[in-house]
Enzyme design. Structure first.
Site, mmCIF file in Angstrom:
data_model
loop_
_atom_site.group_PDB
_atom_site.id
_atom_site.type_symbol
_atom_site.label_atom_id
_atom_site.label_comp_id
_atom_site.label_asym_id
_atom_site.label_seq_id
_atom_site.Cartn_x
_atom_site.Cartn_y
_atom_site.Cartn_z
ATOM 1 N N THR A 95 0.828 -1.205 0.000
ATOM 2 C CA THR A 95 0.000 0.000 0.000
ATOM 3 C C THR A 95 0.865 1.258 0.000
ATOM 4 O O THR A 95 0.646 2.175 -0.796
ATOM 5 C CB THR A 95 -0.918 0.015 1.236
ATOM 6 O OG1 THR A 95 -1.683 -1.178 1.275
ATOM 7 C CG2 THR A 95 -1.844 1.216 1.218
ATOM 8 N N THR A 96 1.859 1.296 0.894
ATOM 9 C CA THR A 96 2.733 2.462 1.002
ATOM 10 C C THR A 96 3.572 2.647 -0.251
ATOM 11 O O THR A 96 4.000 3.756 -0.571
ATOM 12 C CB THR A 96 3.645 2.324 2.239
ATOM 13 O OG1 THR A 96 2.836 2.032 3.385
ATOM 14 C CG2 THR A 96 4.425 3.596 2.513
ATOM 15 N N TYR A 150 -12.525 -3.400 -2.799
ATOM 16 C CA TYR A 150 -13.683 -2.955 -3.595
ATOM 17 C C TYR A 150 -14.773 -4.025 -3.734
ATOM 18 O O TYR A 150 -15.957 -3.723 -3.635
ATOM 19 C CB TYR A 150 -13.255 -2.469 -4.987
ATOM 20 C CG TYR A 150 -14.396 -1.811 -5.747
ATOM 21 C CD1 TYR A 150 -14.792 -0.513 -5.444
ATOM 22 C CD2 TYR A 150 -15.093 -2.504 -6.737
ATOM 23 C CE1 TYR A 150 -15.851 0.077 -6.115
ATOM 24 C CE2 TYR A 150 -16.154 -1.924 -7.413
ATOM 25 C CZ TYR A 150 -16.537 -0.630 -7.104
ATOM 26 O OH TYR A 150 -17.581 -0.048 -7.756
ATOM 27 N N TYR A 153 -2.864 -10.015 4.645
ATOM 28 C CA TYR A 153 -2.799 -8.593 4.981
ATOM 29 C C TYR A 153 -4.222 -8.073 5.146
ATOM 30 O O TYR A 153 -4.991 -8.036 4.188
ATOM 31 C CB TYR A 153 -2.041 -7.846 3.898
ATOM 32 C CG TYR A 153 -1.929 -6.346 4.036
ATOM 33 C CD1 TYR A 153 -2.203 -5.679 5.228
ATOM 34 C CD2 TYR A 153 -1.520 -5.563 2.953
ATOM 35 C CE1 TYR A 153 -2.092 -4.307 5.342
ATOM 36 C CE2 TYR A 153 -1.386 -4.190 3.050
ATOM 37 C CZ TYR A 153 -1.685 -3.575 4.234
ATOM 38 O OH TYR A 153 -1.576 -2.207 4.342
ATOM 39 N N ARG A 159 -8.936 0.442 4.269
ATOM 40 C CA ARG A 159 -8.604 0.756 2.880
ATOM 41 C C ARG A 159 -9.256 -0.203 1.882
ATOM 42 O O ARG A 159 -9.436 0.161 0.723
ATOM 43 C CB ARG A 159 -7.088 0.751 2.677
ATOM 44 C CG ARG A 159 -6.398 1.837 3.491
ATOM 45 C CD ARG A 159 -4.979 2.119 3.042
ATOM 46 N NE ARG A 159 -4.928 2.828 1.780
ATOM 47 C CZ ARG A 159 -4.090 3.842 1.530
ATOM 48 N NH1 ARG A 159 -3.267 4.285 2.466
ATOM 49 N NH2 ARG A 159 -4.073 4.409 0.348
ATOM 50 N N LYS A 170 -0.386 -9.793 8.545
ATOM 51 C CA LYS A 170 -0.200 -8.391 8.905
ATOM 52 C C LYS A 170 -1.579 -7.863 9.281
ATOM 53 O O LYS A 170 -2.449 -7.705 8.434
ATOM 54 C CB LYS A 170 0.382 -7.596 7.737
ATOM 55 C CG LYS A 170 0.491 -6.093 8.009
ATOM 56 C CD LYS A 170 0.920 -5.321 6.769
ATOM 57 C CE LYS A 170 0.930 -3.821 7.037
ATOM 58 N NZ LYS A 170 1.266 -3.029 5.825
ATOM 59 N N ILE A 182 5.090 -4.313 10.183
ATOM 60 C CA ILE A 182 5.355 -3.823 8.837
ATOM 61 C C ILE A 182 4.996 -2.353 8.874
ATOM 62 O O ILE A 182 3.835 -1.985 9.003
ATOM 63 C CB ILE A 182 4.562 -4.613 7.785
ATOM 64 C CG1 ILE A 182 5.084 -6.056 7.752
ATOM 65 C CG2 ILE A 182 4.676 -3.962 6.413
ATOM 66 C CD1 ILE A 182 4.336 -6.978 6.813
#
Length: 294
Positions: free
Chosen positions: A44-45, A107, A133, A138, A161, A203
Protein backbone atom coordinates in the site's frame (compact mmCIF):
# COMPACT_ATOMS: atom_id res chain seq x y z
CA UNK A 1 13.07 -13.41 8.56
CA UNK A 2 9.54 -12.28 9.41
CA UNK A 3 10.24 -10.53 12.72
CA UNK A 4 11.31 -7.09 13.91
CA UNK A 5 10.86 -3.86 11.97
CA UNK A 6 9.96 -4.53 8.36
CA UNK A 7 9.51 -1.45 6.23
CA UNK A 8 6.55 -0.93 3.91
CA UNK A 9 8.81 0.85 1.45
CA UNK A 10 7.72 3.95 -0.44
CA UNK A 11 8.19 3.87 -4.21
CA UNK A 12 10.30 6.92 -5.17
CA UNK A 13 9.37 8.72 -8.38
CA UNK A 14 10.97 11.55 -10.34
CA UNK A 15 9.36 14.87 -11.25
CA UNK A 16 7.59 13.15 -14.19
CA UNK A 17 6.14 10.41 -12.00
CA UNK A 18 8.50 7.73 -13.30
CA UNK A 19 10.31 5.26 -11.02
CA UNK A 20 13.46 6.92 -9.60
CA UNK A 21 16.14 4.23 -9.52
CA UNK A 22 18.76 6.39 -7.75
CA UNK A 23 16.39 7.24 -4.89
CA UNK A 24 15.33 3.60 -4.59
CA UNK A 25 18.97 2.61 -4.23
CA UNK A 26 19.47 5.27 -1.56
CA UNK A 27 16.44 4.06 0.39
CA UNK A 28 17.50 0.42 0.27
CA UNK A 29 21.03 1.25 1.43
CA UNK A 30 19.53 3.32 4.26
CA UNK A 31 17.61 0.27 5.49
CA UNK A 32 20.56 -2.06 5.14
CA UNK A 33 22.72 0.36 7.14
CA UNK A 34 20.14 0.77 9.89
CA UNK A 35 19.29 -2.89 10.39
CA UNK A 36 15.73 -3.07 9.06
CA UNK A 37 14.67 -6.73 9.13
CA UNK A 38 13.03 -6.84 5.69
CA UNK A 39 11.66 -4.66 2.89
CA UNK A 40 8.11 -5.00 1.63
CA UNK A 41 8.16 -3.81 -1.96
CA UNK A 42 5.05 -2.38 -3.64
CA UNK A 43 2.55 -2.69 -0.86
CA UNK A 44 0.00 0.00 0.00
CA UNK A 45 2.73 2.46 1.00
CA UNK A 46 4.55 1.62 -2.24
CA UNK A 47 1.55 2.94 -4.22
CA UNK A 48 0.69 -0.43 -5.72
CA UNK A 49 -2.70 0.90 -6.80
CA UNK A 50 -1.14 3.44 -9.18
CA UNK A 51 1.55 1.24 -10.75
CA UNK A 52 0.72 -0.77 -13.84
CA UNK A 53 1.49 -4.50 -13.90
CA UNK A 54 4.83 -4.05 -15.65
CA UNK A 55 5.94 -1.36 -13.19
CA UNK A 56 4.76 -3.42 -10.24
CA UNK A 57 6.98 -6.33 -11.23
CA UNK A 58 9.83 -4.02 -12.28
CA UNK A 59 10.02 -2.21 -8.92
CA UNK A 60 10.03 -5.45 -6.94
CA UNK A 61 12.73 -7.03 -9.10
CA UNK A 62 14.79 -3.83 -9.06
CA UNK A 63 14.53 -3.75 -5.28
CA UNK A 64 15.71 -7.36 -5.15
CA UNK A 65 18.62 -6.56 -7.48
CA UNK A 66 19.78 -3.51 -5.53
CA UNK A 67 19.45 -5.29 -2.18
CA UNK A 68 21.79 -7.98 -3.50
CA UNK A 69 20.98 -10.41 -0.71
CA UNK A 70 21.84 -7.91 2.05
CA UNK A 71 18.25 -7.56 3.24
CA UNK A 72 15.24 -9.89 2.65
CA UNK A 73 12.63 -8.69 0.15
CA UNK A 74 8.92 -9.46 0.45
CA UNK A 75 6.74 -8.77 -2.59
CA UNK A 76 3.35 -7.10 -2.39
CA UNK A 77 1.12 -9.27 -4.56
CA UNK A 78 -2.42 -8.35 -3.58
CA UNK A 79 -5.17 -7.74 -6.14
CA UNK A 80 -8.95 -7.65 -6.13
CA UNK A 81 -9.09 -10.45 -8.70
CA UNK A 82 -7.87 -13.83 -7.46
CA UNK A 83 -6.48 -14.80 -10.86
CA UNK A 84 -4.45 -11.59 -11.03
CA UNK A 85 -2.98 -12.15 -7.57
CA UNK A 86 -2.02 -15.72 -8.52
CA UNK A 87 -0.33 -14.58 -11.74
CA UNK A 88 1.58 -11.84 -9.93
CA UNK A 89 2.67 -14.20 -7.15
CA UNK A 90 3.94 -16.80 -9.61
CA UNK A 91 6.19 -14.21 -11.27
CA UNK A 92 8.33 -14.08 -8.12
CA UNK A 93 8.93 -17.79 -7.66
CA UNK A 94 12.59 -18.79 -7.82
CA UNK A 95 13.75 -15.17 -7.89
CA UNK A 96 15.09 -14.69 -4.37
CA UNK A 97 11.90 -13.12 -3.02
CA UNK A 98 11.37 -14.67 0.43
CA UNK A 99 7.58 -14.35 0.54
CA UNK A 100 4.52 -12.38 -0.48
CA UNK A 101 2.27 -9.95 1.35
CA UNK A 102 -1.25 -10.33 -0.02
CA UNK A 103 -3.91 -7.79 0.87
CA UNK A 104 -7.57 -8.76 1.06
CA UNK A 105 -9.40 -8.11 -2.24
CA UNK A 106 -10.44 -4.48 -2.24
CA UNK A 107 -13.68 -2.95 -3.59
CA UNK A 108 -15.38 -6.35 -4.14
CA UNK A 109 -16.31 -6.67 -0.45
CA UNK A 110 -16.20 -10.49 -0.43
CA UNK A 111 -17.76 -12.64 2.28
CA UNK A 112 -15.59 -14.56 4.75
CA UNK A 113 -16.03 -17.63 2.57
CA UNK A 114 -14.94 -15.60 -0.44
CA UNK A 115 -11.84 -14.44 1.43
CA UNK A 116 -11.03 -17.99 2.45
CA UNK A 117 -11.37 -19.30 -1.10
CA UNK A 118 -9.31 -16.38 -2.47
CA UNK A 119 -6.32 -17.03 -0.23
CA UNK A 120 -6.72 -20.80 -0.56
CA UNK A 121 -6.49 -20.53 -4.35
CA UNK A 122 -3.33 -18.44 -4.11
CA UNK A 123 -1.79 -20.89 -1.64
CA UNK A 124 -2.51 -23.82 -3.95
CA UNK A 125 -0.77 -22.13 -6.87
CA UNK A 126 2.55 -21.14 -5.32
CA UNK A 127 5.29 -22.46 -3.10
CA UNK A 128 6.16 -18.98 -1.78
CA UNK A 129 5.32 -18.22 1.87
CA UNK A 130 2.19 -16.05 2.07
CA UNK A 131 1.48 -13.33 4.63
CA UNK A 132 -2.18 -12.34 4.82
CA UNK A 133 -2.80 -8.59 4.98
CA UNK A 134 -5.90 -7.20 6.68
CA UNK A 135 -6.52 -3.45 6.39
CA UNK A 136 -10.31 -2.92 6.25
CA UNK A 137 -10.01 0.87 6.42
CA UNK A 138 -8.60 0.76 2.88
CA UNK A 139 -10.11 -2.38 1.35
CA UNK A 140 -13.71 -2.30 2.55
CA UNK A 141 -13.58 -5.85 3.94
CA UNK A 142 -12.37 -7.33 7.20
CA UNK A 143 -10.55 -10.68 7.43
CA UNK A 144 -11.99 -11.92 10.72
CA UNK A 145 -9.98 -13.99 13.23
CA UNK A 146 -12.05 -17.11 12.59
CA UNK A 147 -11.11 -16.96 8.89
CA UNK A 148 -7.45 -16.29 9.70
CA UNK A 149 -7.42 -19.37 11.96
CA UNK A 150 -8.93 -21.48 9.17
CA UNK A 151 -6.40 -20.15 6.63
CA UNK A 152 -3.47 -20.75 8.99
CA UNK A 153 -3.93 -24.49 8.43
CA UNK A 154 -3.01 -24.19 4.73
CA UNK A 155 0.47 -25.25 3.68
CA UNK A 156 2.25 -21.96 3.01
CA UNK A 157 0.15 -19.30 4.74
CA UNK A 158 2.65 -18.42 7.44
CA UNK A 159 1.31 -15.26 9.06
CA UNK A 160 -0.79 -12.12 8.99
CA UNK A 161 -0.20 -8.39 8.90
CA UNK A 162 -3.08 -7.19 11.08
CA UNK A 163 -3.64 -3.46 10.50
CA UNK A 164 -6.93 -2.84 12.27
CA UNK A 165 -5.27 -1.53 15.44
CA UNK A 166 -7.56 -3.89 17.38
CA UNK A 167 -5.20 -5.46 19.92
CA UNK A 168 -7.80 -7.98 21.06
CA UNK A 169 -7.19 -9.84 17.81
CA UNK A 170 -3.69 -10.86 18.84
CA UNK A 171 -4.93 -13.29 21.47
CA UNK A 172 -8.00 -14.29 19.46
CA UNK A 173 -5.70 -15.53 16.70
CA UNK A 174 -2.64 -16.57 18.71
CA UNK A 175 -4.52 -18.99 20.94
CA UNK A 176 -5.86 -21.02 18.01
CA UNK A 177 -3.04 -21.14 15.47
CA UNK A 178 0.18 -23.13 15.22
CA UNK A 179 3.01 -21.61 17.28
CA UNK A 180 4.95 -20.92 14.07
CA UNK A 181 2.19 -18.72 12.62
CA UNK A 182 3.56 -15.17 12.64
CA UNK A 183 1.46 -12.23 13.86
CA UNK A 184 2.72 -8.89 12.54
CA UNK A 185 1.32 -5.46 13.35
CA UNK A 186 0.36 -3.19 10.49
CA UNK A 187 -0.32 -0.20 12.73
CA UNK A 188 2.71 1.76 13.97
CA UNK A 189 0.88 3.48 16.81
CA UNK A 190 -0.09 0.18 18.48
CA UNK A 191 2.84 -1.97 17.27
CA UNK A 192 4.71 -2.01 20.57
CA UNK A 193 1.64 -3.21 22.48
CA UNK A 194 1.01 -5.73 19.69
CA UNK A 195 4.51 -7.19 20.18
CA UNK A 196 4.08 -7.21 23.94
CA UNK A 197 0.97 -9.36 23.48
CA UNK A 198 2.84 -11.90 21.39
CA UNK A 199 3.33 -10.34 17.97
CA UNK A 200 6.66 -10.77 16.18
CA UNK A 201 7.10 -7.33 14.69
CA UNK A 202 5.62 -4.62 12.52
CA UNK A 203 5.36 -3.82 8.84
CA UNK A 204 5.95 -0.15 9.29
CA UNK A 205 5.33 3.16 7.53
CA UNK A 206 7.35 5.06 10.17
CA UNK A 207 10.40 2.88 9.42
CA UNK A 208 10.72 4.66 6.06
CA UNK A 209 12.09 7.68 7.92
CA UNK A 210 13.09 6.23 11.31
CA UNK A 211 14.61 2.88 10.40
CA UNK A 212 17.07 2.51 13.28
CA UNK A 213 14.63 3.72 15.91
CA UNK A 214 11.90 1.32 14.77
CA UNK A 215 14.29 -1.62 14.64
CA UNK A 216 15.74 -0.79 18.07
CA UNK A 217 12.25 -0.52 19.55
CA UNK A 218 11.17 -3.85 18.08
CA UNK A 219 14.29 -5.71 19.16
CA UNK A 220 14.09 -4.38 22.70
CA UNK A 221 10.46 -5.44 22.94
CA UNK A 222 11.14 -8.88 21.43
CA UNK A 223 13.94 -9.33 23.97
CA UNK A 224 11.54 -8.49 26.81
CA UNK A 225 12.89 -5.00 27.53
CA UNK A 226 9.53 -3.29 27.25
CA UNK A 227 10.53 -0.28 29.41
CA UNK A 228 13.35 0.81 27.08
CA UNK A 229 11.26 0.04 24.02
CA UNK A 230 8.52 2.26 25.41
CA UNK A 231 10.94 5.18 25.75
CA UNK A 232 11.73 5.01 22.04
CA UNK A 233 8.09 4.53 21.12
CA UNK A 234 7.03 7.63 23.04
CA UNK A 235 9.49 9.69 21.00
CA UNK A 236 8.18 8.16 17.79
CA UNK A 237 4.48 8.51 18.63
CA UNK A 238 3.99 11.98 17.08
CA UNK A 239 5.37 10.57 13.83
CA UNK A 240 3.19 7.45 14.03
CA UNK A 241 0.14 9.69 14.34
CA UNK A 242 1.00 12.48 11.90
CA UNK A 243 2.11 10.17 9.09
CA UNK A 244 -1.61 9.55 8.59
CA UNK A 245 -2.69 13.19 8.71
CA UNK A 246 -3.44 12.65 5.02
CA UNK A 247 -3.68 9.39 3.09
CA UNK A 248 -0.54 7.26 3.25
CA UNK A 249 2.05 7.69 1.67
CA UNK A 250 1.51 11.44 1.18
CA UNK A 251 3.02 12.56 4.53
CA UNK A 252 5.84 10.00 4.70
CA UNK A 253 7.06 10.92 1.22
CA UNK A 254 7.11 14.57 2.22
CA UNK A 255 9.32 13.84 5.25
CA UNK A 256 11.51 11.43 3.27
CA UNK A 257 12.24 14.29 0.89
CA UNK A 258 13.05 16.55 3.87
CA UNK A 259 15.57 13.95 5.04
CA UNK A 260 17.03 13.74 1.53
CA UNK A 261 16.19 10.03 1.35
CA UNK A 262 14.42 10.63 -1.96
CA UNK A 263 15.14 13.23 -4.61
CA UNK A 264 11.55 14.23 -5.40
CA UNK A 265 8.33 14.33 -3.38
CA UNK A 266 6.35 12.89 -6.29
CA UNK A 267 3.12 10.92 -6.17
CA UNK A 268 0.73 9.71 -8.84
CA UNK A 269 -2.83 10.87 -9.22
CA UNK A 270 -5.22 10.52 -7.56
CA UNK A 271 -2.66 11.02 -4.76
CA UNK A 272 -1.64 14.67 -4.43
CA UNK A 273 1.08 16.48 -2.43
CA UNK A 274 0.34 17.29 1.20
CA UNK A 275 -1.83 20.39 1.68
CA UNK A 276 -0.31 23.65 2.89
CA UNK A 277 -2.02 23.54 6.30
CA UNK A 278 -0.93 19.96 6.97
CA UNK A 279 2.56 20.69 5.66
CA UNK A 280 2.90 23.25 8.43
CA UNK A 281 1.81 20.68 11.00
CA UNK A 282 4.25 18.11 9.64
CA UNK A 283 7.07 20.65 9.65
CA UNK A 284 6.47 21.35 13.33
CA UNK A 285 6.33 17.66 14.27
CA UNK A 286 9.36 16.85 12.13
CA UNK A 287 11.55 19.50 13.74
CA UNK A 288 10.66 18.23 17.21
CA UNK A 289 11.07 14.56 16.30
CA UNK A 290 13.72 12.00 17.13
CA UNK A 291 14.80 11.93 13.47
CA UNK A 292 15.29 15.66 12.82
CA UNK A 293 19.09 15.67 12.95
CA UNK A 294 19.75 12.16 11.63
Amino acid sequence: MFTGSMVALITPMNEKGQICKSSLKKLINYHIKNGTSAIISVGTTGESATLNQHEHQYVIMLTLEIADGKIPIIAGTGANATTESILLTKKFENTGIIGCLTVTPYYNRPTQEGLYQHFKAISENTSLPQILYNVPSRTGCDLLPKTVIKLSKLKNIIGIKEATGDLSRVNQIKLKVNKNFVLISGDDATALDFINLGGKGVISVTANIAAKEMQDMCQLALNGNFTEAQKINQKLMPLHQHLFIESNPIPVKWIAKKLNLIQYNSLRLPMTPVSYSNRKKLEKIFKKSIIYKQ
